[in-house]
Structure formats: C-alpha cells, structure tokens
Design a protein around this motif. Structure first.
Motif, short mmCIF file in Angstrom:
data_model
loop_
_atom_site.label_atom_id
_atom_site.label_comp_id
_atom_site.label_asym_id
_atom_site.label_seq_id
_atom_site.Cartn_x
_atom_site.Cartn_y
_atom_site.Cartn_z
N THR A 265 13.71 11.43 61.16
CA THR A 265 14.06 12.68 61.77
C THR A 265 14.36 12.37 63.01
N TYR A 266 15.57 13.09 63.65
CA TYR A 266 15.98 13.17 64.91
C TYR A 266 16.39 14.47 65.25
N SER A 267 16.16 14.81 66.42
CA SER A 267 16.63 16.00 67.12
C SER A 267 17.93 16.09 67.58
N SER A 268 18.46 14.86 67.79
CA SER A 268 19.98 14.67 68.21
C SER A 268 20.27 13.35 67.79
N LEU A 269 21.73 12.96 67.54
CA LEU A 269 22.03 11.74 67.11
C LEU A 269 23.51 11.27 67.83
N ASP A 270 23.44 10.03 68.20
CA ASP A 270 24.45 9.47 68.91
C ASP A 270 25.44 9.08 67.75
N VAL A 271 26.63 9.16 68.02
CA VAL A 271 27.76 8.99 66.82
C VAL A 271 28.89 8.32 67.81
N HIS A 272 28.95 6.89 67.71
CA HIS A 272 29.80 6.05 68.62
C HIS A 272 31.45 5.96 67.96
N LEU A 273 32.17 5.80 68.68
CA LEU A 273 33.62 6.01 67.91
C LEU A 273 33.81 5.23 66.51
N GLY A 274 34.45 5.91 65.65
CA GLY A 274 34.99 5.47 64.44
C GLY A 274 33.55 5.35 63.42
N GLN A 275 32.36 5.84 63.70
CA GLN A 275 30.91 5.75 62.99
C GLN A 275 30.94 6.99 62.12
N SER A 276 30.27 7.01 60.97
CA SER A 276 29.76 8.01 60.28
C SER A 276 28.50 7.96 59.61
N TYR A 277 27.98 9.16 59.57
CA TYR A 277 26.53 9.29 59.38
C TYR A 277 26.25 10.52 58.50
N SER A 278 25.45 10.36 57.49
CA SER A 278 24.85 11.62 56.69
C SER A 278 23.53 11.99 57.05
N VAL A 279 23.15 13.36 57.24
CA VAL A 279 21.90 13.86 57.77
C VAL A 279 21.68 15.10 56.70
N LEU A 280 20.43 15.29 56.30
CA LEU A 280 20.16 16.55 55.80
C LEU A 280 19.34 17.60 56.59
N LEU A 281 19.78 18.91 56.49
CA LEU A 281 19.18 19.76 57.36
C LEU A 281 18.76 20.88 56.69
N THR A 282 17.59 21.14 56.63
CA THR A 282 16.92 22.49 55.89
C THR A 282 16.90 23.65 56.77
N ALA A 283 17.44 24.74 56.12
CA ALA A 283 17.55 25.94 56.60
C ALA A 283 16.16 26.70 56.97
N ASP A 284 15.38 26.32 57.90
CA ASP A 284 13.81 26.68 57.85
C ASP A 284 13.49 27.42 59.00
N GLN A 285 14.64 28.06 59.76
CA GLN A 285 14.31 29.10 61.01
C GLN A 285 14.60 30.48 60.47
N PRO A 286 14.25 31.09 61.61
CA PRO A 286 14.64 32.55 61.21
C PRO A 286 16.21 32.91 61.07
N GLY A 287 16.41 33.90 60.41
CA GLY A 287 17.91 34.29 60.43
C GLY A 287 18.90 34.77 61.34
N PHE A 288 19.48 33.57 62.10
CA PHE A 288 20.32 33.81 63.20
C PHE A 288 21.53 33.01 62.83
N ASP A 289 22.60 33.09 63.89
CA ASP A 289 23.24 32.16 64.16
C ASP A 289 23.14 31.11 65.09
N TYR A 290 22.84 29.92 64.56
CA TYR A 290 22.69 28.73 65.66
C TYR A 290 23.86 28.02 65.96
N ALA A 291 23.65 27.28 67.01
CA ALA A 291 24.81 26.41 67.63
C ALA A 291 24.55 25.00 67.19
N VAL A 292 25.95 24.65 66.56
CA VAL A 292 25.97 22.94 66.28
C VAL A 292 26.65 22.61 67.60
#
Length: 550
Positions: free
Chosen positions: A256-283
């Motif tokens: 589990t990470y709070s933030s992730l470095d993605v270098h040029l050309g790289q690809s990652y898959s993460v899972l995110l659970t919508a477990d917070q109060p109902g708002f509009d959050y920023a990516v």
C-alpha cells in the motif's frame, strides 16, 4: 469491440478474414486463439489540452486514442490509415512481439506508413497480461498525441490474486508543451533544448478536466502509464491509499502506498477502495526531481458526492531521490500468483541461471557538430535510409554493422553512428545501466521483459552484485536509473529479432540515446522467428523487392 467505430471495424473484420489468410501463416500456430480487429484512421485535428489551440494527432477523432483491450494470446489485427501529410508509425510499449520484430513499429524495424497509405499490424499478446500503451514513434509525433492505453486481461481460467474490481480505469499521465510538435522538432533539429514543460495532462485533460466515478464501498483498478516526454511524475489520490497489484505484466506483492512515482514510459496497476465520505476528491499528479514543480488534477467523484472534499490537496515528494529509490526497492514480484499461465510466476528461478555476458551502458550528453546530442557508450544513434531489420532480412550491405557499440563505456568523446549490438539467441545477460549525469534516466527494451535485480547510488562494480535481489525482483519492460546511480537487470535473450534499446526521455531518444540489439540465431525455423510479413511496406534500399511467397 474495442477501438471505437464498431460498425466499420466489424465490416473490416469480415473483409479481412479472407485477405489476411496469406499474412497470418505464423499466427496459425495459435490454433483457436481469438482475433480482434481494429480499424484506425490517423488525422490531425485541433486540440486544446492546456487551453491553447494546437495541432494534435487523433486516432478515429480521439485524443488520446482508442483503448485496446485484449486477453492473453489474442491475435490483434490493427489496420492503420495514415491521413497525415508525413510518414507515420505506431509502436507498442511492452507488447512483446514474440519472434516478430517486423511489427515493432520503430524506425529500425518497420518502414513507415506513407501519407495516404495504410498498414495492418498483425500481432499476438502471446503469454502476456498487464498494462501497456501505444504511441507514435517517428518525427516527435508523440508530442502531438496519438497514444492510448493497452490492457491485456487474464484468461478466465487463470486465477488473479485479487477480486474482480468494480471497474477498470486507464490513467494516461504525462507532461505537455503548448508548442506544436513541428516546432518542438525544429528546436531539437536546431540543437536547442525543449525547456521545461508547460503543464501536465491526465487522459489528455488539464486541471479537473477528467472524472473517474466510484460508488461507496467498492474497489476499482486504476492502470497508470506515464506517456510524457521529459519528466518523472508522482500520483496520489486525496484521502485514499493505493494498493499496487501489477507492474507491466507482473503481479506484485500488494503493498500500500499513499503516492507512487511513475517514471517515463512506465505502467502500474493499483487498487483503490472508495472508503471515504461521499465527496469529490482530487487525483493529483506532479513532477518529480525538478526545481520547479507543476501539478494537475482529475476528479474522483463519489456517486453520493456532497461536493468538493474539504481540506488541502495532498502534497507529494519533490526532489527526494532516496524516497523514490526506497519505494522502487519495495516493489517485489508476487511469487505465488499466476501470470498468463497457471504456474506461479516464481517457478522461474531467474537468480539461479548463470549469466553468460555483462553489458554496461552509460548515457551521456555531448555537443557534436555544434548541436546537442545524446549517446550510449559514446555512440549517438543516427537512423539509416533503410530499417535495420529489413536490411538484415534482405542482406543489404552498407546499412549497418554489428558491433558498432561496445559492451562497456569508454567515456571517450561522443560520435555519430548507426549503432547495433550483436547478441546470441538464448544467452542470459546482465545489463547495467550507469547514469553519471544529474537527471534521472528511464530505459526501455523492446521485445523483452527483464528482472530488476539491483539499483543504488554511486559507481557500479562487480562487488555490487552482492546486494542483488535474486529471488523476487519484479519483471518489467522499463526501468529508471537515478542521478549518479546505477540499475542492473537480468534478461534471457529468448526473442529473436532486432530490438530497440532506448531512453524514454523523448528528446534524448530523438537525439541519439538509443541503439538496436540484434538477437540472432542461424536457425530459419518459424519457431524461432517469423518471416517478413507479406504485407510489409518496403522502403529505402529495399524498395521494389518482393516479400515472402504464400
């Protein structure tokens, strides 16, 4: 059907089934593996990603281009019509092209599609899963768009080490310049630097221009790729954490990470659970290792949203190299998970195979003939008039010579050369990327996945092997090398062909920080390498020649 324009694609499929039978001889060994047909038209069009009108490259009128969705072993038939006023090629970052470098879509392997012409890529996602992307490889076209996501799903009978997500989102992040790609290319051709990017994009949009919708309590997969030109990026989701599950075709330990470095050309898959109060959050996406920090955002919208989430946007790391190095070392292979086949990924003990050759590659910047260039082992690559792979197939002399780049750096003055390194099929090699410059590097090898066995600061030496991870280093296609640091990989040369080894910093690649690895065998069996496609475009000194007979 993926790729948009479903009606046209279906009609194309009906026509192409018969006309391609002569082209698909190598793929017939795939038996009943499904075929997926795509018809793409490439055009220029007006885009406004940073609020300024630019000439963008559209695929089927889309920016970014259509998503490719496939399943392990699917055959992909992608018919590309070039409506630009200049030659065009698409390449496939991470889609391996097993035994088939003719379809790789880079200048060293494939003749470009001429203006008004078309070419049909014939590929197979052989023994692959994971997250990748495609992009235009010629003439700095990547700065105008023409890129899109690729996802290769597991076959239904192969277990995946996490429950099916509620939805699967592609997140293409990257830096962007307001100048048209033609102006950027002119700057590079004139020996000038591009300068700092003007902004960042998420799926082709700037601040809050893109929305991902989630339902409370459900878990979602986000496939993140850095498709930019110049900068490493960091991504984070306000109020949420990410669970890493896949890196470029390899299931990972679910850290589990709070933030992730993605270098040029790289690809990652993460899972995110919508477990917070109902708002509009920023990516939030922001630049890394730059003295000037630029950011952009998308919206993570809850279906029961009460409006914008309270509180500040989450801050991320900026220039801290040790933070990023430690995160990179924490990414490990999941040895108990299946890959594209039922057997666990860890059943291949990569650390126990004897290495037959060590290749050390050092990047450098240099002024050659009064212009800025970049080099590998002092060689700054220049493209010949005929693709290397085509010249090799037809035995056309004078195009390139094998051995025009050394196995280790001399640290001498840089010079221009069409650099090709020879290698033997089935060798097992150690490659050490050495970065003596003050900026992070990102390296990609077409046609190959490799194990990242070590990375550290300072100079590499044979003693550095004592710290290698020979058990659960992640297998991937693109790897970063930190400033004044090194990164080591192990790689089995199990894919015959001519393969591009390049910087993913696109200005450095354009100005020579690349070369080709010729993996060769005397065998002429189709089991080792497919013949030149019957529909291959022939150019340069190969123009007018005949492709293989039916």
């Amino acid at each position: 059907m993926a790729g948009g324009n479903a009606g046209a694609a279906a009609a194309a499929a009906a026509r192409l089934v018969f006309s391609f039978m002569g082209l698909l001889v190598p793929l017939l060994v795939a038996g009943d593996d499904p075929y997926r047909f795509f018809t793409w038209t490439v055009t220029y069009g007006d885009i406004y990603p940073l609020g300024v009108k630019q000439q963008g490259i559209l695929i089927n009128n889309q920016f970014p281009g259509p998503q490719i969705e496939a399943v392990t072993n699917d055959n992909l038939i992608i018919n590309v019509f070039n409506k630009l006023n200049e030659p065009f090629l698409l390449s496939w970052s991470g889609l391996q092209q097993r035994r088939n470098s003719f379809e790789d879509g880079v200048a060293g392997t494939t003749c470009p599609i001429p203006p008004g012409g078309n070419f049909t890529y014939i590929m197979q996602a052989k023994d692959q899963i994971g997250t990748y992307y495609y992009f235009p490889s010629l003439a700095f076209h990547k700065a105008a768009g023409g890129f899109g996501g690729i996802r290769v799903l597991s076959r239904p009978q192969i277990p995946v080490p996490f429950p099916p997500p509620a939805a699967d989102y592609t997140v293409l992040i990257g830096d962007w310049y307001k100048a048209n790609h033609t102006d950027l290319r002119y700057m590079l051709d004139s020996g000038k630097a591009l300068g700092f990017p003007d902004g960042l994009l998420i799926n082709g949009r700037s601040w809050n221009g893109y929305t991902f919708t989630v339902e409370p309590g459900r878990t979602y997969r986000f496939r993140i790729s850095n498709v930019g030109l110049a900068t490493s990026l960091n991504i984070r989701f306000q109020g949420h954490t990410m669970k890493l599950v896949e890196v470029e075709g390899s299931h990972t330990m679910q850290t589990t990470y709070s933030s992730l470095d993605v270098h040029l050309g790289q690809s990652y898959s993460v899972l995110l659970t919508a477990d917070q109060p109902g708002f509009d959050y920023a990516v939030v996406v922001s630049t890394r290792f730059t003295t000037k920090i630029i950011s952009t955002t998308a919206v993570l919208h809850y279906t029961n949203s009460a409006g914008k989430a309270p509180g500040p946007l989450p801050g991320g790391p900026t220039i801290q190299i040790d933070w990023s190095l430690n995160q990179a070392r924490s990414i490990r292979w999941n040895l108990t998970a299946s890959g594209p086949r039922p057997n666990p990924q860890g059943s291949y003990h990569y650390g126990l195979v004897p290495v037959t050759r060590t290749i050390r590659l050092a990047n450098s910047a240099a002024i050659i003939n009064g212009k800025q260039r970049y080099a590998v082992n002092s060689v700054s690559y220049v493209s010949p008039d005929t693709p290397l792979k085509v010249a090799d197939y037809y035995k056309i002399g004078g195009v390139f010579s094998v051995g025009t780049i050394a196995d280790s750096p001399s640290y001498g003055s840089a010079y221009l050369q069409t650099s090709v390194m020879g290698a033997n099929y089935r060798d097992y090699v150690e490659v050490v990327f050495e970065n003596n410059e003050d900026e992070v590097q990102s390296w990609h090898i077409d046609g190959y996945a490799f194990w990242v066995v070590g990375m550290d600061g300072g100079k590499w030496s044979p003693a550095s092997r004592q710290g290698y991870n020979l058990r659960d280093g992640v297998s991937r296609y693109t790897v970063q090398v930190y400033p004044r640091s090194w990164t080591a990989i192990y790689m089995p040369l199990d894919n015959v062909g001519m393969w591009n080894v390049r910087s993913e910093n696109w200005a450095r690649q354009y100005l020579g920080q690349q070369f080709y690895l010729r993996v060769w065998t005397p065998s002429t069996s189709f089991r080792d390498e497919y013949p030149i496609p019957k529909n291959a475009l022939l150019c340069g000194r190969a123009a007018g020649r005949r492709t293989r007979p039916l």
